[in-house]
Motif scaffolding. Structure first.
Motif, mmCIF file in Angstrom:
data_model
loop_
_atom_site.group_PDB
_atom_site.id
_atom_site.type_symbol
_atom_site.label_atom_id
_atom_site.label_comp_id
_atom_site.label_asym_id
_atom_site.label_seq_id
_atom_site.Cartn_x
_atom_site.Cartn_y
_atom_site.Cartn_z
ATOM 1 N N VAL A 270 0.644 -1.442 0.147
ATOM 2 C CA VAL A 270 -0.048 0.028 0.131
ATOM 3 C C VAL A 270 0.914 1.375 0.172
ATOM 4 O O VAL A 270 0.501 2.271 -0.743
ATOM 5 N N ARG A 274 1.177 4.692 -2.661
ATOM 6 C CA ARG A 274 1.042 5.935 -1.853
ATOM 7 C C ARG A 274 2.156 6.884 -2.599
ATOM 8 O O ARG A 274 2.280 8.061 -3.283
ATOM 9 N N CYS A 317 1.713 3.009 6.531
ATOM 10 C CA CYS A 317 1.167 3.537 7.734
ATOM 11 C C CYS A 317 0.304 4.773 7.479
ATOM 12 O O CYS A 317 -0.705 4.888 8.173
ATOM 13 N N SER A 319 -1.035 5.836 4.827
ATOM 14 C CA SER A 319 -2.287 5.367 3.929
ATOM 15 C C SER A 319 -3.105 4.718 5.141
ATOM 16 O O SER A 319 -4.490 5.012 4.952
ATOM 17 N N THR A 320 -2.874 3.733 5.831
ATOM 18 C CA THR A 320 -3.603 3.139 6.723
ATOM 19 C C THR A 320 -4.422 4.014 7.880
ATOM 20 O O THR A 320 -5.457 3.960 8.156
ATOM 21 N N GLU A 321 -3.626 5.103 8.115
ATOM 22 C CA GLU A 321 -4.396 5.933 9.063
ATOM 23 C C GLU A 321 -5.210 6.844 8.511
ATOM 24 O O GLU A 321 -6.283 6.950 9.077
ATOM 25 N N ALA A 322 -5.155 7.122 7.091
ATOM 26 C CA ALA A 322 -6.177 7.964 6.388
ATOM 27 C C ALA A 322 -7.387 7.104 6.422
ATOM 28 O O ALA A 322 -8.542 7.289 6.223
ATOM 29 N N TRP A 323 -7.157 5.758 6.003
ATOM 30 C CA TRP A 323 -8.378 4.835 5.687
ATOM 31 C C TRP A 323 -9.013 4.487 6.918
ATOM 32 O O TRP A 323 -10.233 4.392 6.883
ATOM 33 N N ALA A 324 -8.534 4.616 7.967
ATOM 34 C CA ALA A 324 -9.150 4.122 9.284
ATOM 35 C C ALA A 324 -9.501 5.438 10.035
ATOM 36 O O ALA A 324 -10.017 5.162 10.991
ATOM 37 N N ARG A 327 -12.739 5.463 11.816
ATOM 38 C CA ARG A 327 -13.483 4.243 11.914
ATOM 39 C C ARG A 327 -12.680 3.303 12.868
ATOM 40 O O ARG A 327 -11.616 2.768 12.251
ATOM 41 N N ARG A 330 -11.699 -0.275 11.953
ATOM 42 C CA ARG A 330 -10.646 -0.735 11.005
ATOM 43 C C ARG A 330 -9.351 -0.282 11.719
ATOM 44 O O ARG A 330 -8.604 -1.301 11.585
#
Length: 502
Positions: A270, A274, A317, A319-324, A327, A330
C-alpha cells in the motif's frame, strides 16, 4: 500540527508537518531495547559475531569481505561492557531502537499523524528482521538505521524544498559505506527514479551534487582500501553469487514478504502505491524495483532491499491512518493484524523456543541466525578434548586449523579458557592472518576437507567429532576433528591452498 522554525522560508511544507508522537515512539523504542538486551544471552554467539570479534582485534580501513564499522562496533562494545555475548550485542539492540524512531519520522515526513507514527514504530519494532538484527550483531544491524536516516533526509530534500538536506543525506550515505557498500543500491535506485519520473529539476540543483561530493569524500578512505587491495569485495560478491546465487534468486520473492512479516508486506505494498501517486517522491517508489532487480541479477541476498522496505512500510502506515480515520474498528483490526504479525516474527526471530526443543520446530530452517547460534560451547570443548589428548611434545608444536570463520572465532574466543594453541583459517579475511609458523608441525583441523589435508600432510587421523546435544543441524554439527602430522611442504607454500571466500 506544528510549524518548524529551523528551516528557511523556502520550506513551504513546514506548516503541514504533523507533530512528532515522541512519547509513544520513545516508549516502543525503549521497550524493544530492553527486551533485546534481556534476551541477548539466550542461545549464544552467532558465527558472524565470533568473526567480528576477531576482526575488531585488528582494526583496518577495510577487510576482504566487508568494511570496518561492524567489527569496530564489536571491539568498542567489548571494551566498554566486557567480553560477553550480551556486551557484543549492545550495538545491535541500540541500532534497532534508533531504527524505530527513524521509521516513525519517515511516516511523519510523509504526512502521517500520531497514529501513523505509532503504527510505523510498533510495526517495525516487531518485524522479523528488526528482531533478528537487534538480537545479534550483524552487518544488517547498523545498516538499516543508516538507510532509514539517508532516506529520511532525501524525503526532506524532496518534500521541504530545502536542498541543504542533500548534504545530510550525502553525509549518511558516505558513512554507510563503512558498514556495507549496499547503500549504492539506494543511490542507483534514486538516480534511476529521478531520471525516469522526476522531479528532474532536482538534478540541476547544486545541493544534490554537493551532497554527492560529500558522500564520495567521506567514503574515499574505504574506497582507496578497495583499490589498493584489488577490489576484494567484488571478488567476495562474485564468490557469493556463484555459491548461493541460484538459491537467493529462488527465495527472493517469498523472503521479501517475510522480511518484516506478511502483514507488514501488505502495508508496504500500500505504501508503494502512495509513493508512486505522489510526484514529489515517486523516484523513491522506483528505487525499490530497481534495487530488487539489481539484487536478483547479481544473485545477492534477499535482505539487500530491507532499507527501502522500511520506507514502503512507513508510507503504508500513513495510508492506513487515512483509511481508518474516524473508523475505530478498522484501526483496531490493523493493530491486531500487526500484533499477530509481531508475535509470529518474535517466535521465529528471537530465542524464545528452548534450545532442547529447537530442532523439533521449523525455526532453525526459517532463521539462520538462530540455527548458527547453538552448540558453540560444546564445539569448543570437543576440539579442546582432542588437543588435551595430544602428547606433550605434539601439543607444544600444534596449531588449530578451522575451515570457517565461525569455528575459528569460537576457538579463538575460548583459547585462554581451554589452553588452546593459536588458530588459523583460510576463510575470507582470516587467510591474511596466516600462515602458521614453520615450527608448527602438528595441526588439529576442523571443517577442512580431508582431501586438502592429505595434500599438505602425510598423516591425518580422525580424533573426534563435533555435535550439539540439542541436535540442531548447523554448520558446526557433526564435523570430524583431524590430527595431522608429517607436513609435506613449508607453510608459506601450503597456505594459499587453504584460502577460500564464502
Amino acid at each position: 500540527m506544528v510549524r518548524l522554525r529551523m528551516l528557511p522560508a523556502e520550506d513551504d511544507r513546514a506548516g503541514e508537518i504533523p507533530a512528532f508522537a515522541w512519547r509513544g515512539v520513545a516508549a516502543v523504542s525503549a521497550v524493544l531495547f530492553a527486551v533485546l538486551l534481556a534476551l541477548s544471552p539466550w542461545y549464544g554467539y552467532h558465527r558472524d559475531e565470533l568473526y567480528f570479534r576477531m576482526l575488531g582485534e585488528q582494526p583496518a580501513w577495510g577487510y576482504v569481505d566487508q568494511p570496518p564499522l561492524t567489527p569496530l562496533l564489536a571491539r568498542a562494545a567489548i571494551a566498554l561492557f566486557g567480553d560477553t555475548v550480551t556486551a557484543i550485542r549492545v550495538p545491535a539492540a541500540l541500532s534497532a531502537a534508533v531504527l524505530v524512531v527513524l521509521v516513525a519520522l519517515l511516516a511523519r515526513e510523509l504526512g502521517g499523524g500520531r497514529t501513523a507514527q505509532r503504527l510505523a514504530a510498533a510495526g517495525i519494532a516487531a518485524g522479523a528482521f528488526t528482531l533478528v538484527a537487534g538480537h545479534s550483531l550483524l552487518t544488517l544491524s547498523a545498516d538499516m538505521p543508516l538507510w532509514a536516516a539517508a532516506i529520511l533526509f532525501v524525503l526532506r530534500a524532496l518534500l521541504r524544498g530545502d536542498g541543504r538536506w542533500w548534504l545530510a543525506a550525502g553525509a549518511v550515505i558516505g558513512l554507510a559505506t563503512y558498514n556495507r557498500h549496499l547503500i549504492a543500491l539506494l543511490v542507483i535506485g534514486l538516480a534511476a527514479g529521478l531520471l525516469a519520473t522526476g522531479p528532474r529539476e532536482v538534478l540541476r540543483g547544486r545541493w544534490l551534487w554537493a551532497g554527492a561530493l560529500l558522500a564520495v569524500v567521506l567514503a574515499l578512505p574505504n574506497l582507496l582500501y578497495q583499490v589498493a587491495n584489488g577490489w576484494p569485495q567484488l571478488e567476495m560478491a562474485a564468490a557469493l553469487g556463484e555459491d548461493k546465487g541460484a538459491e537467493f534468486r529462488a527465495l527472493f520473492v517469498p523472503l521479501q514478504i517475510m522480511l518484516f512479516g506478511p502483514v507488514a508486506a501488505v502495508v508496504g505494498a500500500v505504501g508503494w502505491v502512495r509513493l508512486w501517486r505522489d510526484r514529489r517522491v515517486r523516484a523513491l517508489s522506483v528505487a525499490y524495483p530497481v534495487a530488487a532487480a539489481l539484487t536478483l541479477l547479481s544473485g545477492g541476498r534477499f535482505d539487500y532491499t530491507a532499507g527501502l522496505i522500511l520506507l514502503l512500510f512507513a508510507a503504508g502506515c500513513v495510508s492506513t491512518e487515512a483509511w481508518a480515520a474516524g473508523r475505530g474498528g478498522r484501526l483496531r483490526n490493523v493493530a491486531l493484524a500487526l500484533a499477530a504479525n509481531g508475535a509470529l516474527s518474535a517466535v521465529v526471530a528471537l530465542p524464545l523456543v528452548p534450545v532442547a526443543a529447537l530442532s523439533s520446530t521449523p525455526v532453525p530452517s526459517m532463521n539462520e541466525v538462530a540455527r548458527e547460534s547453538v552448540g558453540w560451547p560444546e564445539f569448543a570443548s570437543q576440539v579442546a578434548a582432542v588437543v588435551r589428548a595430544l602428547p606433550p611434545g605434539d601439543r607444544a608444536r600444534a596449531v588449530l586449523l578451522a575451515g570457517s570463520y565461525g569455528e575459528a572465532g569460537m576457538l579463538h574466543r575460548t583459547a585462554a579458557q581451554y589452553g588452546l594453541p593459536p588458530v588459523y583459517s583460510g576463510h575470507n579475511q582470516l587467510h591474511l592472518y596466516g600462515p602458521p609458523p614453520e615450527a608448527a608441525a602438528v595441526a588439529v583441523a576442523v571443517k577442512i576437507p580431508r582431501r586438502l589435508l592429505g595434500r599438505v600432510f602425510g598423516d591425518c587421523a580422525e580424533a573426534g567429532r563435533t555435535g550439539n546435544r540439542a541436535g540442531v543441524e548447523n554448520e558446526a554439527q557433526d564435523l570430524p576433528i583431524f590430527v595431522c602430522r608429517e607436513r609435506k611442504e613449508p607453510w608459506r607454500t601450503a597456505w594459499p591452498r587453504f584460502q577460500h571466500y564464502s
